[in-house]
Design an enzyme around this catalytic site. Structure first.
Site: not given
Ligand SMILES: O=C([O-])CC(=O)C(=O)O
Ligand SMILES: [Mg+2]
Length: 557
Positions: A95, A151, A169, A240-241, A263-264, A415
C-alpha cells in the site's frame, strides 16, 4: 521457475524495468514443468517463512511489491497470511507509499491482468462486457474499487497505472476488513491520460489519447455504474482517486442512486474527523482552550481537502455550533492563496465549485497568498496538509505554530511520502516535541526525551474497509453521509486504554481487524437508523452482538 523470476527481478533492480522481457531458457522450462505438482513436504508455515526470507533479500520496496503481487495472484492464502503476520511491516510495501511507485511504473512491472480493465472506447458495450465478465467469475464480487487513474495519491494522472491503487485498496479490504479475496474486484476505467510522458512510453498498456473531458467521462461513468450495479447487484462500489472535479460530480450524481461512496472525499474525511477528535482533546488539555475554539487551516483545495473539512465540521457541531459557526472554523488555501470572496479569480467566477462552500467573507478585501501569511492572520490551532507538495510545511511556519500553541496539531496528509508536507522528525524538532502529529503515509516512531513518540497515520485505510464491509453486511441500499460520520465516531471509540495512555490518535495497526469490525458495526447501526438497510438478521442486536456479527463474518487466510 525461481531462476527465471530471480533474473527478471534482478533486471528490474538494475534497470528499474522488466525489459526486455526475459524468456525462460531450457532448464528453467524444465523446472517449470517439474514444479507443477505440489511438494508433499512443504507446509504453509514453511512457505510463509520462505516468503519472508525472500522478501528480506530483495533490495528495494518496489521489488518486494512486485514479488508480493505475484504471490497474491498465485496463492492468495499465503499472501494474506504474510500480511496478517506483519501488517505494520508490509502495509508500506503493498500500500502507500510503495503502491504509488508501482502505479507510476505500472506498465513496466506489468505481469498480467489483476482485475477489470475497461476502455472508454467500449462505453456502448458496458452491459454486455460486464455481464460476460460476471458469467466467467466463480464467485460474486462484493467490493469493487474503481478509479480512472486521473489523480493517483498525490502523483497526478497515471492513466491505466491507476489499476495499482484499486488493487492496493482491495489488499487492505482483505487484510484489514476481512473481505474474502475472491469477493474483491479491482477496476480501472481507461479514459486516456494527460501525462504525456506516460502516453509516449513504448511500454504503456493504456489508451494513447488525452484524457476524456468531464462530459465524455460522465457518459462513460453513467454506463459503467448502471452496468456494474446490475451485473453485481450486491456489491459496494468504492470510487478512488478521481481528480477533484470528477470525484465530486460523480459522488453527487450517484450517491442517491447506487451503493457507492468516494474514499478520498468521504473515507479521508472520516479518518481525519476520527483522529481530530482525539487530537483536539489532547491539545485542549494542554492549552485549556475550549474544543469549539479550535481553528483549522488547510493547505490544499482538492477533493480530499474539501471532503475532510466538511467532515470535520461535524466535530464542531458536536460541540454545539451551528453549521455556519462550524464552517467559520476553517480557512482553506489553494494554489492562489487563502480562498476569499475578494480574490480576483473568485470575483471572476473561476473558483472550482467544490471549493465555494469555504470562501471566507470576512477578510475585508485583504488577500493572504502564502501559508505563512494565513498562519499569521488566523493564528490556527491546527494545520492540515492535502496539497501534494513535499515539504510545504516549512520550518518557519512549523516553529510559529509551536509559538502560538502549547500543543500544535499538525496533519501533513499528502501521499505518498514523497509528497508529504512535513516529516515526523522535522515536526518533532521544530516544535520542541510539542506537536500532535498524523501523516497520510507511515513514519517510524522516534525516541525523544526518553520517550518513544509514535506518529499517527491518518490514512483512510482505517475506515474504508469497515465502511465497505458494513454497507455490504447491512445490505445497505445507499451509503449515506451519516453512515460515514458514524464510521469516524466508531474509529475514535476504538482506541483502547493503552493507546490513549500512549497519546495515540489512532488504534494500532495490529488491531485493524477488530477496529474494522467496530467501524463496520457503527456503519450498520447507522444504516438501520436511516432505514437504508435490508439485512433483517442484523436488526435488533445490541452493539456488542453487532460487533461480534461483523467479526464472525470476516474471512481469514
Ligand atoms: O491511498 C492512500 O494512501 C490514501 C488515499 O486515498 C489517497 O492518498 O488518495
Ligand atoms: Mg485515494
Amino acid at each position: 521457475m525461481t531462476t527465471y523470476i530471480t533474473k527478471a527481478l534482478s533486471s528490474l533492480a538494475t534497470n528499474g524495468t522488466l525489459t526486455p522481457p526475459l524468456t525462460p531458457n531450457e532448464n528453467d522450462a524444465k523446472s517449470i514443468l517439474r514444479s507443477s505438482s505440489p511438494h508433499p513436504l512443504i507446509s504453509p508455515e514453511q512457505n510463509l517463512l520462505r516468503l519472508k526470507a525472500h522478501l528480506q533479500n530483495l533490495p528495494t520496496d518496489l521489488l518486494k511489491h512486485v514479488h508480493l503481487s505475484k504471490i497474491r495472484r498465485e496463492d492468495p492464502s499465503l499472501y494474506f497470511s504474510a500480511i496478517r503476520d506483519d501488517l505494520t511491516g508490509l502495509a508500506p510495501i503493498v500500500y502507500t507509499p510503495t503502491v504509488g511507485e508501482a502505479c507510476q511504473k505500472y506498465s513496466h512491472i506489468y505481469q498480467g491482468p489483476e482485475g477489470l480493465y475497461l476502455s472508454i472506447d467500449d462505453k456502448d458495450r458496458m452491459p454486455e462486457i460486464l455481464a460476460e465478465y460476471a458469467a466467467k467469475l466463480s464467485t460474486t464480487p462484493q467490493i469493487l474499487v474503481v478509479t480512472d487513474g486521473s489523480r493517483i495519491l498525490g502523483l497526478g494522472d497515471l492513466g491505466i497505472g491507476g489499476m495499482g491503487i484499486s488493487v492496493g485498496k482491495l489488499n487492505l479490504y482483505v487484510a484489514g476488513g476481512g473481505v474474502n479475496p475472491h469477493g474483491c474486484l479491482p477496476v480501472v476505467l481507461d479514459m486516456g491520460t494527460n501525462t504525456e510522458s506516460i502516453r509516449n512510453d513504448p511500454l504503456y498498456i493504456g489508451l494513447r489519447r488525452p484524457r476524456a473531458s468531464l462530459e465524455e467521462a460522465t457518459e462513460f461513468m453513467d454506463r459503467f455504474m448502471a452496468a456494474a450495479s446490475s451485473a453485481f447487484p450486491n456489491a459496494v462500489i468504492q470510487h478512488e482517486d478521481f481528480y477533484s472535479e470528477a470525484a465530486f460530480a460523480f459522488l453527487d450524481k450517484y450517491k442517491n442512486q447506487y451503493r457507492m461512496f468516494n474514499d478520498d472525499i468521504e473515507g479521508t474525511g472520516s479518518v481525519i474527523l476520527g483522529g481530530f477528535m482525539a487530537a483536539a482533546k489532547q491539545a485542549s488539555a494542554a492549552s485549556g482552550k475550549a474544543l469549539k475554539d479550535h481553528r483549522v487551516v488547510f493547505l490544499g483545495g482538492g477533493s480530499a481537502a474539501v471532503g475532510v473539512a466538511k467532515e470535520m465540521m461535524n466535530f464542531f457541531k458536536m460541540q454545539g455550533l451551528t453549521e455556519d459557526e462550524a464552517r467559520e472554523r476553517f480557512w482553506l488555501i489553494d494554489t492562489k492563496g487563502l480562498i476569499t470572496s475578494t480574490r480576483p479569480d473568485v470575483v471572476a467566477g473561476k473558483l472550482a465549485s467544490h471549493k465555494k462552500y469555504f470562501i471566507r467573507n470576512d477578510t475585508e478585501g485583504k488577500e493572504y497568498p502564502s501559508l505563512a501569511d494565513v498562519v499569521e492572520y488566523v493564528k490556527p490551532t491546527a494545520l492540515v496538509g492535502l496539497s501534494t507538495t513535499f515539504g510545504a510545511f516549512g520550518e518557519d511556519v512549523v516553529r510559529r505554530m509551536a509559538d502560538l500553541n502549547e500543543a500544535p496539531i499538525i496533519f501533513p496528509l499528502s501521499n505518498p511520502t514523497s509528497k508529504c508536507e512535513l516529516s515526523f522528525a522535522d515536526a518533532l524538532n521544530w516544535t520542541g516535541g510539542k506537536v500532535v502529529f498524523a501523516s497520510g503515509s507511515p513514519y517510524a516512531p522516534i525516541e525523544r526525551d526518553g520517550l518513544l513518540r509514535e506518529p499517527g497515520q491518518g490514512n483512510n485505510f482505517l475506515v474504508f474497509p469497515g465502511i465497505g464491509f458494513g454497507a455490504l453486511q447491512a445490505g445497505a441500499k445507499r451509503v449515506t453521509e451519516a453512515m460515514i460520520t458514524a464510521s469516524a465516531i466508531a474509529l475514535s471509540e476504538a482506541l483502547n486504554e493503552e493507546e490513549k495512555k500512549a497519546g495515540l490518535l489512532y488504534p494500532r495497526l495490529d488491531r485493524i481487524r477488530e477496529v474494522s469490525a467496530r467501524v463496520a458495526a457503527g456503519v450498520v447501526r447507522k444504516a438501520q437508523e436511516e432505514g437504508v438497510d435490508t439485512n433483517e438478521k442484523l436488526r435488533g442486536l445490541d452493539d456488542q452482538a453487532l460487533i461480534k456479527e461483523m467479526n464472525d463474518a470476516q474471512w481469514w487466510p
